[in-house]
Enzyme design. Structure first.
Site, short mmCIF file in Angstrom:
data_model
loop_
_atom_site.label_atom_id
_atom_site.label_comp_id
_atom_site.label_asym_id
_atom_site.label_seq_id
_atom_site.Cartn_x
_atom_site.Cartn_y
_atom_site.Cartn_z
N ARG A 135 -73.54 -58.29 33.68
CA ARG A 135 -73.64 -58.43 32.19
C ARG A 135 -72.75 -59.83 31.71
NH1 ARG A 135 -78.39 -57.30 33.83
NH2 ARG A 135 -79.37 -55.90 33.38
N GLU B 89 -77.00 -63.76 24.89
CA GLU B 89 -78.38 -64.56 25.65
C GLU B 89 -79.14 -64.63 24.75
OE1 GLU B 89 -79.39 -63.30 28.89
OE2 GLU B 89 -77.32 -63.41 30.32
N HIS C 25 -79.47 -66.64 34.42
CA HIS C 25 -79.70 -64.93 33.98
C HIS C 25 -80.54 -64.88 35.91
CE1 HIS C 25 -79.54 -60.98 32.95
NE2 HIS C 25 -80.07 -60.68 34.59
N1 LIG Z 1 -78.00 -60.97 37.19
C1 LIG Z 1 -79.11 -60.49 37.52
O1 LIG Z 1 -79.28 -60.90 37.36
C2 LIG Z 1 -78.55 -59.02 37.81
C3 LIG Z 1 -77.94 -58.25 37.73
N2 LIG Z 1 -76.91 -57.19 37.85
C4 LIG Z 1 -76.04 -56.55 37.05
O2 LIG Z 1 -75.24 -55.62 38.57
C5 LIG Z 1 -75.27 -54.28 37.45
C6 LIG Z 1 -74.78 -53.53 39.03
O3 LIG Z 1 -75.70 -53.02 40.19
P1 LIG Z 1 -76.02 -52.47 40.65
O4 LIG Z 1 -74.88 -53.10 42.07
O5 LIG Z 1 -77.21 -52.42 41.71
O6 LIG Z 1 -75.13 -51.66 40.78
P2 LIG Z 1 -74.55 -49.80 41.24
O7 LIG Z 1 -74.16 -48.76 39.95
O8 LIG Z 1 -74.30 -49.86 42.67
O9 LIG Z 1 -73.03 -50.99 41.05
C7 LIG Z 1 -71.90 -50.45 39.45
C8 LIG Z 1 -70.51 -50.76 40.70
O10 LIG Z 1 -69.79 -50.74 38.74
C9 LIG Z 1 -68.56 -49.91 39.15
N3 LIG Z 1 -68.56 -49.22 37.72
C10 LIG Z 1 -68.83 -47.88 36.76
N4 LIG Z 1 -68.08 -48.49 35.79
C11 LIG Z 1 -66.70 -49.68 36.32
C12 LIG Z 1 -65.25 -49.97 35.83
N5 LIG Z 1 -65.04 -49.56 34.11
N6 LIG Z 1 -64.59 -50.88 36.09
C13 LIG Z 1 -65.04 -50.92 37.96
N7 LIG Z 1 -66.28 -50.69 37.93
C14 LIG Z 1 -66.84 -49.59 37.27
C15 LIG Z 1 -69.89 -48.29 39.92
O11 LIG Z 1 -69.14 -47.18 40.10
C16 LIG Z 1 -70.56 -49.32 40.76
O12 LIG Z 1 -69.92 -49.16 41.98
C17 LIG Z 1 -76.61 -53.46 37.03
O13 LIG Z 1 -75.81 -52.32 36.43
C18 LIG Z 1 -76.88 -54.69 36.43
O14 LIG Z 1 -76.50 -55.12 35.12
C19 LIG Z 1 -78.16 -56.92 39.07
C20 LIG Z 1 -78.85 -57.24 38.77
C21 LIG Z 1 -79.20 -58.79 39.05
O1 LIG Z 2 -81.85 -55.98 37.62
C1 LIG Z 2 -81.07 -56.86 36.94
O2 LIG Z 2 -80.30 -56.04 36.04
C2 LIG Z 2 -80.73 -58.14 36.11
O3 LIG Z 2 -80.24 -58.21 34.84
C3 LIG Z 2 -82.25 -59.34 36.78
O4 LIG Z 2 -82.49 -58.41 37.74
#
Ligand SMILES: NC(=O)C1=CN([C@@H]2O[C@H](COP(=O)(O)OP(=O)(O)OC[C@H]3O[C@@H](n4cnc5c(N)ncnc54)[C@H](O)[C@@H]3O)[C@@H](O)[C@H]2O)C=CC1
Ligand SMILES: O=C(O)C(=O)CO
Length: 379
Positions: free
Chosen positions: A266, A295, A313
């Site tokens: 993000r 954004e 994004h």
């Molecule tokens: N750019 C895009 O289109 C997308 C963005 N995302 C973003 O990616 C994020 C992660 O997605 P996932 O891997 O599925 O989630 P996840 O929950 O599997 O991984 C997130 C990790 O961040 C860690 N974390 C939390 N606070 C932290 C901190 N202060 N310092 C270091 N690590 C910390 C958690 O322990 C966890 O292991 C989503 O929450 C979303 O915001 C996800 C999909 C697409």
């Molecule tokens: O899933 C999310 O968190 C996104 O940012 C878009 O895929």
């Protein structure tokens, strides 16, 4: 009184009224809802980001559930409006839900769904693409060609960074961070260093358990250790108060002068003003950004930086993933409306994505299921 918003209606006589604030890819999600007696209303309004008033108008006086988007502000006003309309189900079409005030949803007893897993590999692939694009200056070189500047091979032309044998750093080694690490380690034979606030057993230990050690890997005890040691750093944490401006002026200053920083998490995880200043002062430092602090805007100066690769994004934007996200979001809402329990493992939602069989009678992923005391599926 909110202004009416344009909609398209599916199955007008359906018993349950479900609203989707956007058209979403694929048709499976539509079919799953209408086969289960839902009247589906999809907003067809042309503007990209709907306001709270637009969404209130969509909810109207009676609404059982809403499928919404990460660009929308789901807080007290919308959850109160949905609850007044009799609704108990909302799902983001996204895994991240920093746009949702979960406390407010809890207050009104509304289940909040998200879409984990289906976007893990697609998002990690974009992070890998941005890493390569930044390392090998692909966007700059493409622009150079298109502007007719290429006059022949030169020893100094667009010299970038070799990845093999260098160190990749991952901040936030969850689903996406671990998949990205796997790609960079196995694909480019990079060494791995990662930092996560909570996680303790990601990919490195998997390699070891399989008797494989093609690279070195270690869990850092602090984020600073990763920033100082890694040549390529990719950010994959959630956005919350512990990760807001996680990468700031001071932390940029301890990174290697020729490092590459990638952000597909993000925007607010990076202090973008500090980043622009750092890019300006360190021309060999490069970034690949999919997300931005405000954004759809970029902070002043970012668009002029040759050492930045920027995309809008799109990290989860593969056809399979986006159709799957739509399906999971629809099934979260449908499952809550039908009174189904919550799926036991939101990290394994494959059963919901198989087009050849009906999905399990469960909500794939409800983030506030414990707070609402929702039962867990035994399937
Ligand atoms: N750019 C895009 O289109 C997308 C963005 N995302 C973003 O990616 C994020 C992660 O997605 P996932 O891997 O599925 O989630 P996840 O929950 O599997 O991984 C997130 C990790 O961040 C860690 N974390 C939390 N606070 C932290 C901190 N202060 N310092 C270091 N690590 C910390 C958690 O322990 C966890 O292991 C989503 O929450 C979303 O915001 C996800 C999909 C697409
Ligand atoms: O899933 C999310 O968190 C996104 O940012 C878009 O895929």
């Amino acid at each position: 009184m909110a202004k009416p918003v344009q909609i398209e209606v599916w199955n007008p006589n359906g018993k349950y009224r479900v609203v989707s604030t956007k058209s979403m890819p694929g048709t499976r999600w539509i079919n799953l809802l209408i086969q289960q007696d839902c009247r589906l209303e999809i907003c067809t309004e042309k503007k990209t980001i709907l306001s709270v008033d637009d969404i209130l108008a969509l909810i109207g006086d009676r609404c059982d559930g809403v499928i919404g988007q990460l660009t929308e502000d789901w807080g007290e006003t919308l959850f109160s409006g949905l609850s007044k309309a009799g609704g108990k189900a909302f799902s983001n079409m996204a895994v991240g839900y920093n746009n949702v005030d979960v406390e407010a949803a809890n207050k009104y007893g509304v289940a909040v769904g998200n879409t984990p897993g289906v976007l893990t590999e697609t998002t990690a692939e974009l992070a890998a693409s941005l890493s390569l694009a930044a390392a090998r200056r692909i966007v700059e070189a493409d622009e150079f060609m298109r502007n007719g500047k290429y006059e022949g091979w030169l020893p100094h032309l667009f010299v970038g960074n070799l990845l093999k044998g260098q160190t990749v750093g991952v901040i936030g080694a969850g689903r996406i961070g671990s998949a990205y690490a796997r790609m960079m380690v196995e694909g480019f034979k990079m060494n791995l260093i990662y930092y996560d606030l909570y996680q303790s057993t990601p990919y490195g230990q998997f390699l070891k358990a399989n008797g494989e050690q093609p690279v070195t890997w270690k869990r850092a005890s602090s984020m600073e250790e990763v920033l100082q040691e890694a040549d390529v750093i990719s950010l994959h944490p959630i956005l919350d108060k512990t990760t807001y401006h996680l990468v700031n002026k001071e932390r940029l200053a301890i990174m290697k002068k020729e490092a590459i920083l990638v952000n597909c998490s993000r925007g607010p995880v990076i202090d973008e003003v500090a980043l622009v200043e750092h890019l300006r002062e360190n021309p060999m430092f490069r970034v690949g950004l999919d997300v931005f602090e405000d954004e759809p805007y970029m902070k002043p100066g970012l668009a002029d930086m040759k050492n930045a690769v920027v995309v809008p994004h799109i990290a989860s934007a593969s056809k399979w993933t986006r159709e799957g996200m739509a399906t999971l979001a629809a099934l979260n809402v449908l499952g809550k409306i039908k009174g189904y329990p919550v799926w036991g493992n939101p990290n394994d939602v494959d059963a919901f994505l198989n087009e050849n069989s009906p999905p399990p009678a469960a909500c794939p992923s409800i983030v506030n299921s414990k707070a609402l005391g929702l039962p867990v599926s035994k399937l």
